[in-house]
Design an enzyme around this catalytic site. Structure first.
Site, PDB file in Angstrom:
ATOM      1  N   ALA A 130       0.833  -1.214   0.000  1.00 31.50           N
ATOM      2  CA  ALA A 130       0.000   0.000   0.000  1.00 31.50           C
ATOM      3  C   ALA A 130       0.857   1.247   0.000  1.00 31.50           C
ATOM      4  O   ALA A 130       1.556   1.518   0.979  1.00 31.50           O
ATOM      5  CB  ALA A 130      -0.926   0.007   1.215  1.00 31.50           C
ATOM      6  N   GLY A 131       0.815   1.975  -1.122  1.00 28.73           N
ATOM      7  CA  GLY A 131       1.560   3.231  -1.205  1.00 28.73           C
ATOM      8  C   GLY A 131       0.603   4.376  -1.451  1.00 28.73           C
ATOM      9  O   GLY A 131       0.279   5.154  -0.551  1.00 28.73           O
ATOM     10  N   LYS A 269      31.276  23.405 -29.966  1.00 23.07           N
ATOM     11  CA  LYS A 269      31.071  23.855 -31.349  1.00 23.07           C
ATOM     12  C   LYS A 269      30.649  22.695 -32.246  1.00 23.07           C
ATOM     13  O   LYS A 269      31.086  21.560 -32.071  1.00 23.07           O
ATOM     14  CB  LYS A 269      32.346  24.467 -31.895  1.00 23.07           C
ATOM     15  N   GLN A 279      19.256  27.991 -33.291  1.00 23.06           N
ATOM     16  CA  GLN A 279      17.979  28.363 -32.663  1.00 23.06           C
ATOM     17  C   GLN A 279      17.305  27.155 -31.988  1.00 23.06           C
ATOM     18  O   GLN A 279      16.630  27.306 -30.964  1.00 23.06           O
ATOM     19  CB  GLN A 279      17.050  28.960 -33.722  1.00 23.06           C
ATOM     20  N   THR A 313      -3.700  22.598   0.086  1.00 23.70           N
ATOM     21  CA  THR A 313      -3.767  21.260  -0.515  1.00 23.70           C
ATOM     22  C   THR A 313      -3.727  21.271  -2.045  1.00 23.70           C
ATOM     23  O   THR A 313      -2.929  20.532  -2.651  1.00 23.70           O
ATOM     24  CB  THR A 313      -5.053  20.539  -0.044  1.00 23.70           C
ATOM     25  N   GLY A 340      26.179  12.923 -26.729  1.00 27.53           N
ATOM     26  CA  GLY A 340      26.653  11.648 -26.184  1.00 27.53           C
ATOM     27  C   GLY A 340      27.233  11.785 -24.790  1.00 27.53           C
ATOM     28  O   GLY A 340      27.068  10.893 -23.944  1.00 27.53           O
ATOM     29  N   GLU A 363       5.739  10.713  -2.030  1.00 33.66           N
ATOM     30  CA  GLU A 363       4.760  11.673  -1.460  1.00 33.66           C
ATOM     31  C   GLU A 363       3.535  11.863  -2.349  1.00 33.66           C
ATOM     32  O   GLU A 363       3.016  12.971  -2.479  1.00 33.66           O
ATOM     33  CB  GLU A 363       5.427  13.003  -1.141  1.00 33.66           C
TER      34      GLU A 363
HETATM   35  C1  LIG Z   1      12.867   6.278  -2.899  1.00 32.27           C
HETATM   36  C2  LIG Z   1      11.538   6.321  -2.241  1.00 32.27           C
HETATM   37  C3  LIG Z   1      11.397   6.946  -1.015  1.00 32.27           C
HETATM   38  C4  LIG Z   1      10.163   6.935  -0.367  1.00 32.27           C
HETATM   39  N1  LIG Z   1      10.042   7.504   0.879  1.00 32.27           N
HETATM   40  C5  LIG Z   1       8.906   7.301   1.588  1.00 32.27           C
HETATM   41  C6  LIG Z   1       8.807   7.712   2.956  1.00 32.27           C
HETATM   42  O1  LIG Z   1       9.739   8.304   3.508  1.00 32.27           O
HETATM   43  N2  LIG Z   1       7.677   7.428   3.630  1.00 32.27           N
HETATM   44  C7  LIG Z   1       6.623   6.786   3.062  1.00 32.27           C
HETATM   45  O2  LIG Z   1       5.619   6.541   3.729  1.00 32.27           O
HETATM   46  N3  LIG Z   1       6.677   6.408   1.754  1.00 32.27           N
HETATM   47  C8  LIG Z   1       7.786   6.647   1.017  1.00 32.27           C
HETATM   48  N4  LIG Z   1       7.856   6.254  -0.289  1.00 32.27           N
HETATM   49  C9  LIG Z   1       6.722   5.551  -0.875  1.00 32.27           C
HETATM   50  C10 LIG Z   1       6.007   6.362  -1.939  1.00 32.27           C
HETATM   51  O3  LIG Z   1       5.277   7.379  -1.344  1.00 32.27           O
HETATM   52  C11 LIG Z   1       5.163   5.366  -2.743  1.00 32.27           C
HETATM   53  O4  LIG Z   1       6.067   4.589  -3.520  1.00 32.27           O
HETATM   54  C12 LIG Z   1       4.183   6.073  -3.639  1.00 32.27           C
HETATM   55  O5  LIG Z   1       3.192   6.710  -2.871  1.00 32.27           O
HETATM   56  C13 LIG Z   1       3.512   5.108  -4.613  1.00 32.27           C
HETATM   57  O6  LIG Z   1       3.058   3.972  -3.951  1.00 32.27           O
HETATM   58  P1  LIG Z   1       3.426   2.505  -4.530  1.00 32.27           P
HETATM   59  O7  LIG Z   1       4.857   2.476  -4.819  1.00 32.27           O
HETATM   60  O8  LIG Z   1       2.876   1.523  -3.580  1.00 32.27           O
HETATM   61  O9  LIG Z   1       2.658   2.427  -5.902  1.00 32.27           O
HETATM   62  P2  LIG Z   1       1.114   2.060  -6.083  1.00 32.27           P
HETATM   63  O10 LIG Z   1       0.290   2.798  -5.112  1.00 32.27           O
HETATM   64  O11 LIG Z   1       0.975   0.606  -6.149  1.00 32.27           O
HETATM   65  O12 LIG Z   1       0.860   2.673  -7.535  1.00 32.27           O
HETATM   66  C14 LIG Z   1       1.377   2.046  -8.723  1.00 32.27           C
HETATM   67  C15 LIG Z   1       0.966   2.899  -9.911  1.00 32.27           C
HETATM   68  O13 LIG Z   1      -0.462   2.987  -9.984  1.00 32.27           O
HETATM   69  C16 LIG Z   1      -0.860   4.350  -9.969  1.00 32.27           C
HETATM   70  N5  LIG Z   1      -2.098   4.508  -9.213  1.00 32.27           N
HETATM   71  C17 LIG Z   1      -2.404   4.012  -7.996  1.00 32.27           C
HETATM   72  N6  LIG Z   1      -3.642   4.404  -7.623  1.00 32.27           N
HETATM   73  C18 LIG Z   1      -4.119   5.177  -8.620  1.00 32.27           C
HETATM   74  C19 LIG Z   1      -5.349   5.892  -8.857  1.00 32.27           C
HETATM   75  N7  LIG Z   1      -6.309   5.923  -7.922  1.00 32.27           N
HETATM   76  N8  LIG Z   1      -5.491   6.566 -10.001  1.00 32.27           N
HETATM   77  C20 LIG Z   1      -4.524   6.566 -10.931  1.00 32.27           C
HETATM   78  N9  LIG Z   1      -3.340   5.919 -10.789  1.00 32.27           N
HETATM   79  C21 LIG Z   1      -3.150   5.235  -9.645  1.00 32.27           C
HETATM   80  C22 LIG Z   1       0.282   5.094  -9.293  1.00 32.27           C
HETATM   81  O14 LIG Z   1       0.303   6.468  -9.661  1.00 32.27           O
HETATM   82  C23 LIG Z   1       1.487   4.340  -9.823  1.00 32.27           C
HETATM   83  O15 LIG Z   1       1.809   4.809 -11.102  1.00 32.27           O
HETATM   84  C24 LIG Z   1       9.058   6.314  -0.975  1.00 32.27           C
HETATM   85  C25 LIG Z   1       9.194   5.727  -2.228  1.00 32.27           C
HETATM   86  C26 LIG Z   1      10.414   5.706  -2.860  1.00 32.27           C
HETATM   87  C27 LIG Z   1      10.533   5.032  -4.196  1.00 32.27           C
END
Ligand SMILES: Cc1cc2nc3c(=O)[nH]c(=O)nc-3n(C[C@H](O)[C@H](O)[C@H](O)COP(=O)(O)OP(=O)(O)OC[C@H]3O[C@@H](n4cnc5c(N)ncnc54)[C@H](O)[C@@H]3O)c2cc1C
Length: 448
Positions: A130-131, A269, A279, A313, A340, A363
């Site tokens: 869950a992200g 160059k 341009q 927001t 390159g 985020e």
């Molecule tokens: C290097 C790195 C650092 C991070 N740091 C933190 C941190 O400090 N704390 C923290 O909590 N998280 C952190 N994250 C997590 C980050 O916030 C999540 O990776 C991000 O929110 C996406 O979640 P997911 O990777 O699970 O992708 P998913 O939620 O599985 O999404 C996969 C794809 O589906 C798309 N998608 C999902 N739902 C929808 C929707 N409703 N409509 C359209 N498209 C959708 C997404 O845009 C994405 O393209 C970090 C991630 C990375 C890679």
């Protein structure tokens, strides 16, 4: 009154961050990228310099700066290395739940410590499954007396491999969705806390990212940042204050890419002329500068809204997806100007491109920002002009005057289906264009 000028204090802070970026961050950025390692000592130096933890209020010993100041500092550091900037700014993200918490005790305990000692705090909503869907998180928080017991995994947590404190979002019951989410301040050394190995990344490799696993980790009641049901809104409010700054990562990196490309275009160059004499190259440079300037304005606007007590927001989401996407385009164009050489690991551009791929993801992805903004435009935005079906597209120039004189037959009717205008005391029985009946007509003139 609108004012885009900075105060002498803000200029001094920006200049301090600029010096730090050029003297401390720039020289070591590529080494740590190559090593895939966070230079912790640089974070300590940033803390010593007072360019970390900017938003902690003065009553806790902090500087009490606004988001605009954060934007100024982050642009400078990201211009030298977006990865290191991410790890420096991550303390502000991690601090947000503390700042937003209604629990005075937890604030009084931890906020002064972040100022007094060099301590890192990270933020974790994300999990392996869950992200984007924060309400779908599964890390479990079970009540035990007044305390909570955490079980589950947080993933992608910036700085978690080096942090002293973790702001953890967990749920009392995943089936409750956003209503079950609470937040907790967890300390590194507590029983039941295990940090995973550093996740190897494509870019921003000077920033640490790892998972955190909890097995029966007891969190005392005084460390509850948000009660169940309050955690989701806390996370969203935190994001609306940190997303403008993700925009600043883009502004800084894009600015550097543009500067490098301009310098190269003046020196390199081809066909007996400088690249800058073509341009096609100059137009790219104009668009790069346009994007850097536009992006900066959007981050400043969102930051200003926040600092003025408004809800940032929507502006925060707009800034995030515009700035991060614009930055990627600018860096890509810069790479093209380098030809390159831009594609080699011997020039700095390829690192910028890898680094700038990330801000479109963390985020809240670009897609999620579009969800936020489109929902607002469709449901919350108040239109200024009347709806099309009320448009009095008057085809007779004297109708206005005649209506004013009270002539009855100068009433204008508009077919809501095809837009046909009819003039007369009554609408026609049938529209001569689309054949819809009289009921399709709406009186549009005189108004009222
Ligand atoms: C290097 C790195 C650092 C991070 N740091 C933190 C941190 O400090 N704390 C923290 O909590 N998280 C952190 N994250 C997590 C980050 O916030 C999540 O990776 C991000 O929110 C996406 O979640 P997911 O990777 O699970 O992708 P998913 O939620 O599985 O999404 C996969 C794809 O589906 C798309 N998608 C999902 N739902 C929808 C929707 N409703 N409509 C359209 N498209 C959708 C997404 O845009 C994405 O393209 C970090 C991630 C990375 C890679």
């Amino acid at each position: 009154m609108l004012n885009f000028s900075l105060t002498p204090e803000q200029i001094a802070l920006r200049d301090k961050a600029r010096r730090f970026a050029i003297d401390e961050v720039l020289p070591i950025a590529w080494y740590y990228d190559e090593q895939d390692e966070l230079p912790l000592y640089i974070l300590k130096k940033a803390w010593d310099e007072g360019i970390m933890n900017l938003t902690i209020p003065q009553k806790y010993g902090g500087q009490g700066r606004g988001l605009l100041e954060c934007a100024l500092v982050v642009e400078e550091i990201s211009a030298a290395c977006a990865g290191i900037a991410t790890s420096i700014f991550d303390n502000s993200l991690g601090t947000e739940p503390l700042l937003l918490s209604r629990n005075a005790k937890v604030k009084e305990k931890y906020l002064p410590v972040l100022i007094k000692d060099f301590k890192l705090i990270c933020f974790a909503t994300s999990e392996p499954l869950a992200g984007s869907d924060v309400a779908g998180l599964r890390c479990k928080a079970e009540k035990s007396g007044d305390d909570y017991i955490l079980n589950g995994t947080k993933y992608w947590v910036t700085n978690s491999g080096v942090a002293d404190y973790y702001a953890i979002f967990a749920t009392i019951d995943p089936s409750l969705g956003h209503k079950g989410i609470a937040a907790f301040l967890v300390e590194k050394g507590w029983a039941g806390v295990k940090v995973g190995e550093t996740i190897p990344k494509m870019g921003q490799r000077g920033s640490n990212t790892a998972g955190i696993h909890f097995t029966n980790c007891r969190v005392p009641a005084e460390n509850v940042l948000a009660q169940p049901g309050e955690g989701f809104i806390m996370a969203m409010t935190a994001f609306s204050r940190t997303r403008p700054i993700i925009g600043s990562f883009g502004v800084g990196a894009a600015r550097s890419a543009m500067e490098m490309a301009v310098d190269y275009a003046k020196k390199r160059k081809a066909f007996g002329a400088r690249l800058a004499d073509f341009q096609a190259i100059d137009f790219k440079i104009a668009e790069m500068y346009q994007k850097v300037e536009t992006a900066r304005l959007l981050t400043w606007k969102a930051a200003w809204e926040n600092d003025s007590g408004m809800d940032p927001t929507i502006s925060a989401s707009i800034a995030k997806f515009y700035c991060t996407e614009a930055a990627f385009e600018v860096v890509s164009d810069a790479l093209q100007i380098f030809g390159g050489y831009g594609y080699t690991r011997l020039f700095p551009i390829e690192k910028l491109l890898r680094d700038m791929r990330l801000p479109m993801i963390y985020e809240g992805t670009s897609e999620i920002q579009r969800v936020v903004v489109s929902r607002y435009v469709l449901d919350g935005y108040k239109p200024v002009m009347p709806p099309i079906e009320d448009f009095p597209l008057l085809a007779k120039h004297d109708v206005h005057l005649e209506a004013a004189e009270g002539k009855k037959d100068t009433i204008a009717w508009r077919c809501r289906i095809c837009g046909h205008m009819h003039y007369g005391p009554e609408p026609p029985e049938e529209c001569p264009h689309c054949f819809f009946p009289k009921t399709a007509f709406k009186k549009v003139w005189p108004r009222g």
